[in-house]
Design a protein around this motif. Sequence first.
Motif, PDB file in Angstrom:
ATOM      1  N   ARG A 101       0.861  -1.202   0.000  1.00  0.00           N
ATOM      2  CA  ARG A 101       0.000   0.000   0.000  1.00  0.00           C
ATOM      3  C   ARG A 101       0.884   1.234   0.000  1.00  0.00           C
ATOM      4  NH1 ARG A 101      -5.454   0.394   3.182  1.00  0.00           N
ATOM      5  NH2 ARG A 101      -5.991  -0.582   1.193  1.00  0.00           N
ATOM      6  N   LEU A 102       0.714   2.047  -1.032  1.00  0.00           N
ATOM      7  CA  LEU A 102       1.492   3.273  -1.197  1.00  0.00           C
ATOM      8  C   LEU A 102       0.613   4.475  -0.885  1.00  0.00           C
ATOM      9  CD1 LEU A 102       3.076   2.284  -4.611  1.00  0.00           C
ATOM     10  CD2 LEU A 102       3.906   1.740  -2.333  1.00  0.00           C
ATOM     11  N   GLU A 103       1.211   5.481  -0.301  1.00  0.00           N
ATOM     12  CA  GLU A 103       0.474   6.688   0.083  1.00  0.00           C
ATOM     13  C   GLU A 103       1.018   7.886  -0.677  1.00  0.00           C
ATOM     14  OE1 GLU A 103       0.298   9.420   4.042  1.00  0.00           O
ATOM     15  OE2 GLU A 103      -0.251   7.302   4.322  1.00  0.00           O
ATOM     16  N   PHE A 104       0.107   8.642  -1.308  1.00  0.00           N
ATOM     17  CA  PHE A 104       0.492   9.803  -2.104  1.00  0.00           C
ATOM     18  C   PHE A 104      -0.276  11.038  -1.624  1.00  0.00           C
ATOM     19  CE2 PHE A 104       1.607   6.305  -4.809  1.00  0.00           C
ATOM     20  CZ  PHE A 104       2.746   6.726  -5.475  1.00  0.00           C
ATOM     21  N   PRO A 105       0.399  12.161  -1.469  1.00  0.00           N
ATOM     22  CA  PRO A 105      -0.335  13.403  -1.170  1.00  0.00           C
ATOM     23  C   PRO A 105      -1.192  13.807  -2.360  1.00  0.00           C
ATOM     24  CG  PRO A 105       1.974  13.850  -1.618  1.00  0.00           C
ATOM     25  CD  PRO A 105       1.849  12.359  -1.566  1.00  0.00           C
ATOM     26  N   ASN A 106      -2.340  14.387  -2.052  1.00  0.00           N
ATOM     27  CA  ASN A 106      -3.280  14.766  -3.111  1.00  0.00           C
ATOM     28  C   ASN A 106      -3.944  16.091  -2.742  1.00  0.00           C
ATOM     29  OD1 ASN A 106      -4.756  14.429  -5.505  1.00  0.00           O
ATOM     30  ND2 ASN A 106      -6.394  13.338  -4.484  1.00  0.00           N
ATOM     31  N   PRO A 107      -3.136  17.148  -2.565  1.00  0.00           N
ATOM     32  CA  PRO A 107      -3.698  18.411  -2.076  1.00  0.00           C
ATOM     33  C   PRO A 107      -4.727  19.032  -3.019  1.00  0.00           C
ATOM     34  CG  PRO A 107      -1.449  18.722  -2.852  1.00  0.00           C
ATOM     35  CD  PRO A 107      -1.702  17.247  -2.834  1.00  0.00           C
ATOM     36  N   ASP A 108      -4.563  18.818  -4.317  1.00  0.00           N
ATOM     37  CA  ASP A 108      -5.491  19.382  -5.296  1.00  0.00           C
ATOM     38  C   ASP A 108      -6.597  18.406  -5.680  1.00  0.00           C
ATOM     39  OD1 ASP A 108      -3.903  21.685  -5.357  1.00  0.00           O
ATOM     40  OD2 ASP A 108      -2.604  20.821  -6.896  1.00  0.00           O
ATOM     41  N   GLU A 109      -6.635  17.241  -5.015  1.00  0.00           N
ATOM     42  CA  GLU A 109      -7.621  16.191  -5.316  1.00  0.00           C
ATOM     43  C   GLU A 109      -7.593  15.838  -6.799  1.00  0.00           C
ATOM     44  OE1 GLU A 109     -11.454  17.132  -3.730  1.00  0.00           O
ATOM     45  OE2 GLU A 109     -10.731  17.232  -1.667  1.00  0.00           O
ATOM     46  N   PHE A 110      -6.377  15.789  -7.346  1.00  0.00           N
ATOM     47  CA  PHE A 110      -6.202  15.429  -8.754  1.00  0.00           C
ATOM     48  C   PHE A 110      -6.438  13.940  -8.958  1.00  0.00           C
ATOM     49  CE2 PHE A 110      -3.599  14.485 -12.524  1.00  0.00           C
ATOM     50  CZ  PHE A 110      -4.140  15.403 -13.410  1.00  0.00           C
ATOM     51  N   LEU A 111      -6.028  13.136  -7.984  1.00  0.00           N
ATOM     52  CA  LEU A 111      -6.228  11.691  -8.052  1.00  0.00           C
ATOM     53  C   LEU A 111      -7.574  11.336  -7.443  1.00  0.00           C
ATOM     54  CD1 LEU A 111      -2.675  10.487  -6.918  1.00  0.00           C
ATOM     55  CD2 LEU A 111      -3.529  10.781  -9.246  1.00  0.00           C
ATOM     56  N   LEU A 112      -8.343  10.541  -8.160  1.00  0.00           N
ATOM     57  CA  LEU A 112      -9.679  10.157  -7.709  1.00  0.00           C
ATOM     58  C   LEU A 112      -9.745   8.646  -7.541  1.00  0.00           C
ATOM     59  CD1 LEU A 112     -11.855  12.441 -10.020  1.00  0.00           C
ATOM     60  CD2 LEU A 112     -11.161  12.865  -7.653  1.00  0.00           C
ATOM     61  N   PRO A 113     -10.543   8.172  -6.575  1.00  0.00           N
ATOM     62  CA  PRO A 113     -10.664   6.721  -6.371  1.00  0.00           C
ATOM     63  C   PRO A 113     -11.102   6.003  -7.642  1.00  0.00           C
ATOM     64  CG  PRO A 113     -11.625   7.913  -4.529  1.00  0.00           C
ATOM     65  CD  PRO A 113     -11.294   8.944  -5.569  1.00  0.00           C
ATOM     66  N   GLY A 114     -10.451   4.864  -7.910  1.00  0.00           N
ATOM     67  CA  GLY A 114     -10.758   4.085  -9.098  1.00  0.00           C
ATOM     68  C   GLY A 114      -9.905   4.426 -10.295  1.00  0.00           C
ATOM     69  N   MET A 115      -9.118   5.485 -10.232  1.00  0.00           N
ATOM     70  CA  MET A 115      -8.281   5.904 -11.356  1.00  0.00           C
ATOM     71  C   MET A 115      -7.145   4.903 -11.567  1.00  0.00           C
ATOM     72  SD  MET A 115      -6.312   9.554 -11.854  1.00  0.00           S
ATOM     73  CE  MET A 115      -7.866  10.462 -11.855  1.00  0.00           C
TER      74      MET A 115
END
Length: 381
Positions: A269-283
């Motif tokens: 399990r990798l954790e990435f910051p997403n301050p701009d919510e660019f990454l969405l679940p299911g992508m």
Amino acid sequence: MPKSSPRSLLLAILLALVAVPVLAQQGGERPPQPVTVVTLEARDITLTAALPGRVAASGVAEVRPQVSGIVIERLFEEGKPVKNGAALYQIDAATYEAAKAAAEAGLAQAEAQLRAAQREEERQKELRERNVSSQQVLDDATAARDVAQAAVKVAEAQVLASSIDLERTTIRAPIAGTVGLSQTTQGALVTSGQANALTVICQLDPVYVDVTQSAAEILKWRRSGQQVAEEAGAEVFLRLADGETYEHAGILAAAEPHVNEQTGVIVLRLEFPNPDEFLLPGMYVQVEMPQAVVEGAILAPQEGVTRDRRGRPVAMVVNAENVVETRELTVQRDQGSDWVVTDGLAAGDRIIVEGLQKVSPGMTVAPEERALAMNAATSAD
């Protein structure tokens, strides 16, 4: 045939003597063949592999009603951030307000009965001290007081339960995050603990990406004495579906402590910051996953490495005397546009990357660094 005159014969001899130096000059050594080289450096190289994965929210909460009733209002905007405890829905609270009022009335009645039982107990104590009343009557008064106290506690619990139910008529966000679409509308009947969620809240900063790593690959590097990059805390990068690299680096957050018996892989399990919510679940994404760290390896440009007749990787190197040498290489794998070489090349070697077709082992060449050659070509343009 006419005879040649002495003068003509002398002229021919002089011409022959002049031509000899000219021919000797033309048959002399050629100038060194110019080639383009790259000076190699030794460094620690992190080997990576592209592993497929999908983005998952770091926190997911399915919002369900805890009391039954009619939804009279939706209090949030779909697809927008909400805070922890923010009101999402309002259920008709009239029934629960009445239940709380009844519980409060029951509590007041129980408290009045307790006060009466306490007064009776005090009176019986005074009569017992004067020997006017029996001990049995005093014991009965004490028991009645205890029963009244218990009744008060029951009434208080009923008031608390009715207050909780009344509070739950306002459905609130259990976590902070981005709320999804509403699955119910105003006027709909909802029930406590129903199967269908009213909406879903996702925490999108940070996000998780789950990938699978071959247990055999990890064992291979551990047996070879190499350092496994996951244990070193190396950064991890994402490549998105459009081929671009995600701007924020991630880290290894957790790993399954066991190997899947059917597939032979370990879930990471990798954790990435997403301050701009660019990454969405299911992508869908590809993770540039570190495999291992090779210490003191050489990155050789792929254009400077060829194969011999036996298929072994070889390279042409210019030594200190500008003479071409052939080196047989041990290549681990590719890394971008380079080969990761662990044997056959050393720091400071000058590998030929341009002009390979015009040179052979033992030939003297005129090497020029690729960076200098590119600068010269740019200046000429």
